[in-house]
Each structure stands twice: as C-alpha cells, then as structure tokens.
Enzyme design. Structure first.
Site, PDB file in Angstrom:
ATOM      1  CG  HIS A 473     -20.818  24.007  56.336  1.00  0.00           C
ATOM      2  ND1 HIS A 473     -20.102  23.615  57.267  1.00  0.00           N
ATOM      3  CD2 HIS A 473     -21.675  23.089  54.977  1.00  0.00           C
ATOM      4  CE1 HIS A 473     -19.748  22.633  56.254  1.00  0.00           C
ATOM      5  NE2 HIS A 473     -20.899  22.082  55.250  1.00  0.00           N
ATOM      6  CB  CYS A 492     -23.120  22.000  51.945  1.00  0.00           C
ATOM      7  SG  CYS A 492     -24.569  21.425  52.267  1.00  0.00           S
TER       8      CYS A 492
END
Length: 576
Positions: A473, A492
């Site tokens: 992301h 992440c």
C-alpha cells in the site's frame, strides 16, 4: 566318461576366486579392474560349488529325449484343460446363442490368473544365485536383466522393516516389470555412473553429500548383489531429488512466519524422469530449483570454496566458511519457492526493503519499501495479486487495535475520533467516546479509517487476499523511505512509488488497456474504486540475505528477522 568330464571341469575353474571380498565386489560392481591375489589361497577357496559340479555332469541332448507321455504319470490320458473346457464342450443350455465379442474363444479366453507376491516360505526356498565368474571388474553378460529383475522383485517383496520406506521403489519397479535402471551386465551402466557422479557433487548444490553415500552389498557378485546396488542407487536418487527440490528443513517448524509449500519431487517422478532421459547428468541437475538467482548463488558457493582451499590464514578460512554457511542457508530457502515464479511476477524481499516487478527474467520496475517490524514481521509466502483499491478504507485489524490503540482509548474517549478512525457496530458508525474501552469486548466492533489524506494506506492498496491480511500500500509517512533500516510497519508492505507501481501492474493485469499516470490520477476521490485484473500477477514475499548482482559480486544484507541464522543452525545440526 563322467570322471574325465569332471576332471576337465576342475581344470577349467582352477585359479578362479569364487568368494569375492568386499573390495573385489566394489570393483566388480563399479566396473573397475583389480589385480590378482597377493597371497597364497587355501584349498577351501578353490572348492567347487555344488552347482558347478552339477553343471559338469554330461547330459544327453534335448532332441534325443522323448516327450513326456501320460503313462509317465500313471495316467491313461491327460485331462482336458480347464481354461479351454468351457469353449471346447458346448453347453446344451446355451446352444445356438452367439457369443459376445468379449466371450469369443479366439479373443477372450479366461483372464490370466492374478499371481500373488511370493510368500515368505517361497522366498526362503529360492536357491542361491550363482556368483559371477568374471572377477576383473569387466561386465558379465551372465548376470542378465532377467536375473537382476527377479532378484529385485524378491528383495522388494521381502523388505521387512523397510517395507514402508521402499514402497515407492517397489511401485516404480513393478510398473516396469522390475527392469533395472542403473545396472547392466553386472556393473553400473553409463546412466548409473553418470547419476552416481552427479550426486557425488551434491556439496556444490548446498546439500550434504554424506546423506547420499551408498553402502555396497557384501558377498559374491551375483544377480542379488547387483540388485542391491540398483536399490541403493535408486534410494540415493530419491533422497537427492527430494532434498534438491524441496530442501532439508521443514519450514513450518522453523517459524510461523514461513507459510511456504516446497515443491518436492517424489520418487516416481525422479526415477521416471531418469528412465525417459538421454542425459542423466542434466536430469539430476534439474532436480534443483531452475531459478537464475539460485544458479548464481550456487556458482558463487563453488567459487568461495575454491578460494578457501587456497587460503593459508586460519581467521580468513573461518570467515569464508561462515559466509559459505550463510549462502547455503539462502540456497535452502530458494528451494521453498514454486518452480514456476511466473513470466511476470512481483518480488518482495524483506532484507533488501524492496519491491521489484520482473518480466522475462529482468526487472521492469523497482521501488523502496518499508517492511514489518521484528515483532510484526512480514511473512514469507507466495500468492497472486488480483486487484488494486483506490481511495481505500483502512480496516484496522483487531490485533493492531489491541496492541497499539486500546490503551490510549481507555485513557481518553476521544482517541479514535482524533485519529480519524470510525467505530462500527452492527453495520453503523457509533460514538466511540461513549464506550468503556477498559471493559469492552472489541470483537463486537469493527474499526476503519475513511479515505483521505491522513489515511494510513494512502491513495491505494494492492490486494492479493491471504490468511495473513497482508498487502502492499501507499502511505502518508514518506520520511521513512530515506532510512537504511526500514523494518517499521505492522506487517504490510509500504511502497515508495505507488503510482508507478500501479501503472506497471495494471498494464500487466489488464493487457491492451494502456493504463497511464493520468488515467490513474483520474480515479482519486472520496469513494473507494476497485480495479480488478483479468490476469492475476504472481507475487512472492521472500527472505534472502545474499544475492549475486549482474557483475557477479556477492551482495549481503542484514538478517533483520534472524531467519537466516535459524535456517543455518538447523542445517548444521542436521549434519552433526
């Protein structure tokens, strides 16, 4: 006449050494000649075996022997064959009824009887196989394929305590009627010698060659000892194929962050590949990972070991040996990857803090990344990216709420609101300040951050749905990409140049649609927009602390999670 024949037979075999010692057997099986005995032999050494004496007795020619008659068995006539009886004597009940095609006596006699495996008593009753009379290591045509095949069948049938371990071999050889794969005329065939030589180089592959050592059978060289050599080499091939393809460790036992499924080559495939191949050396080599990164590291390992042999100072030798162990641990993890990474794929390596997009073996995009912290590591696994979400909500995992937010919310009811996080219960947003977070069951609530400039996921997230809830992301925290140490996230992967990455991936996942920077910017707004790929792009989250660059130099990276040290220690303990 009998005495003259017997004397002639005794003279013919005089000087032949009938009981081979283990050294002689090794040379004979490997096809290597040896010199004669260096000391006087005893009379017992040259005693003829019973079968040799039997063979020397004159026999009348077979064409001079009359065929057996029923009277030789005390019968007036031989009884009719039970297999032909149903067709030779018509049944009055079905007279005139035509036979079906599969019942016609010319095409479908009774099926051959199923022959069960020999029983233990039957195996014990099989006479000893005569030893070879060829002692100088030369091929012995008398040890025929048929004799070795029979010996193979017998050995695999009476495997005893090793029956389970040998079952894959038994299945493979049964399907080829026990025809040997690695021996011919009592010695290793060309294929067998090539396989043995290549497996002997297992150390160059980052494996332990001791694991594939073959224990030669003892006793005289005969069909049984040759069959035992065949089995020993087949077992070595089976083990080598398994370790070369899938490694020597069980990743699941090393770390919960290893979610990998090494592509193990099983016995039937390994032996079948060799049976069909005209190049045994290349076939054995191909049991290893086919990836360019693996081949470069393997070549570097061979080079480093050559350099270490020329070193004279002990500290330098020790340093080089430790680096070699680190390199071998990296080779081990290459074996955990799928053999087909994808013509185009995404490569995320935690120790290098980078994301690369590969196509046809070359990098077409590269960007810096922020990976998970040591306590919230980015896991190791492979998947496939299927879509990109623009203007995403950040759905905060409960694990992050418990670890990083709950204590602040307990102290201050306005904690979630100040951070732009909505609390959702039963599908609607509730006022988080009215909830006693010190006593609340947070499992009853969902937590999300709406799209916007402060959103933790930035303008987009790259999705490959998985059980770890991991994705790539964007991020509003751009300052971290300038740091050398970037193990800072909750697991992440934050990417530095998300728009450029999105452009590359959209053109791979949606070929022919000509995605551009401007078209991507047109998707930004207050609402989530999802763009799904027609062609999913494989993604591999990996962990390599050593790579070889295009100039052939070894590049080393920090072992940020300790994975390499852990694998190295397990490999060292497996050897000891």
């Amino acid at each position: 006449m009998f005495e003259k024949s017997l004397l002639a037979a005794l003279a013919a075999v005089q000087g032949i050494h009938m009981r081979l010692r283990s050294t002689v057997l090794f040379c004979a099986l490997m096809g290597v000649g040896i010199s004669g005995p260096s000391q006087a032999e005893t009379a017992e050494t040259f005693r003829l075996a019973d079968w040799e004496v039997e063979a020397s007795i004159p026999r009348p020619p077979l064409d001079a022997v009359a065929p057996l008659a029923a009277t030789d068995f005390g019968l007036a006539a031989f009884p009719p064959s039970p297999l032909m009886g149903e067709h030779s004597q018509p049944d009055p009940a079905i007279a005139g009824v035509p036979l079906a095609d599969d019942e016609h006596p010319d095409t479908a006699l009774a099926p051959p009887p199923v022959i069960p495996p020999p029983s233990a008593a039957e195996l014990a009753a099989i006479p000893d196989d005569p030893p070879s009379l060829v002692e100088n290591g030369q091929p012995d045509p008398a040890i025929t394929v048929q004799r070795v095949a029979q010996a193979l069948q017998n050995l695999l049938a009476k495997a005893g305590g090793e029956r389970t371990a040998l079952q894959p071999l038994a299945t493979f050889y049964a399907e080829r009627r026990y025809e040997p794969l690695f021996v011919q005329d009592g010695v290793l065939s060309g294929r067998g010698r090539a396989v043995l030589t290549r497996i002997g180089q297992a150390g160059d592959d980052g494996l332990d060659p001791v694991a594939f050592r073959i224990v030669l059978p003892e006793g005289a060289r005969n069909a049984e000892s040759v069959a035992r050599l065949e089995i020993a080499l087949a077992r070595a091939v089976s083990l080598y194929a398994a370790q070369a393809s899938a490694g020597r460790t069980d990743p699941a036992k090393l770390s919960a962050y290893f979610d990998v499924h090494p592509p193990r080559i099983e016995t039937a495939q390994a032996l079948g590949d060799l049976a069909r191949s005209s190049d045994a050396t290349a076939t054995v080599e191909a049991f290893n990972p086919p990836h360019e990164g693996f081949r470069r590291l393997r070549a570097k390992l061979i080079e480093m070991r050559g350099e270490r042999r020329e070193m004279s100072d002990s500290p330098g030798i020790r340093r080089n040996a430790l680096r070699e162990r680190d390199l071998v641990a990296n080779l081990e993890r290459w074996r955990w990857l799928p053999r087909d990474l994808g013509q185009a794929h995404i490569w995320v390596n935690s120790p290098t803090y980078s994301v690369e997009v590969m196509q046809n073996g070359r990098i077409i995009h590269q960007t810096r990344a922020v990976m998970g912290r040591a306590e919230t590591q980015t896991p190791i696994f492979s998947d496939a990216m299927s879509h990109i979400v623009f203007n995403p909500y950040w759905h905060v995992p409960h694990s992050i709420v418990r670890r990083s937010m709950l204590s602040g919310a307990t102290r201050n009811g306005g904690y979630f609101a100040r951070r732009g996080i909505q609390v959702v219960q039963a599908g609607r947003v509730v006022d988080a300040s009215t909830i006693n977070w010190g006593a609340a069951n947070i499992g009853r609530y969902a937590f999300r951050q709406p799209p916007g400039a402060a959103n933790a996921l930035g303008k987009m997230k790259f999705m490959f749905p998985n059980r770890h809830a991991i994705y790539l992301h964007d991020t509003p925290s751009r300052q971290y990409f300038g740091q050398s140490y970037r193990a800072l996230s909750n697991g992440c992967v934050r990417v530095q140049n998300p728009e450029a990455l999105a452009e590359v991936l959209l053109n791979l996942g949606l070929p022919g649609e000509a995605w551009s920077h401007g078209r991507i910017q047109g998707l930004y707004g207050a609402n989530e927009r999802t763009v799904r790929f027609r062609q999913a792009v494989p993604i591999h989250l990996v962990y390599f602390t050593m790579t070889v660059d295009s100039a052939g130099s070894l590049v080393e990276y920090e072992d940020i999670y300790g994975h390499n040290a852990r694998v190295r220690a397990v490999l060292a303990s497996a050897r000891s």
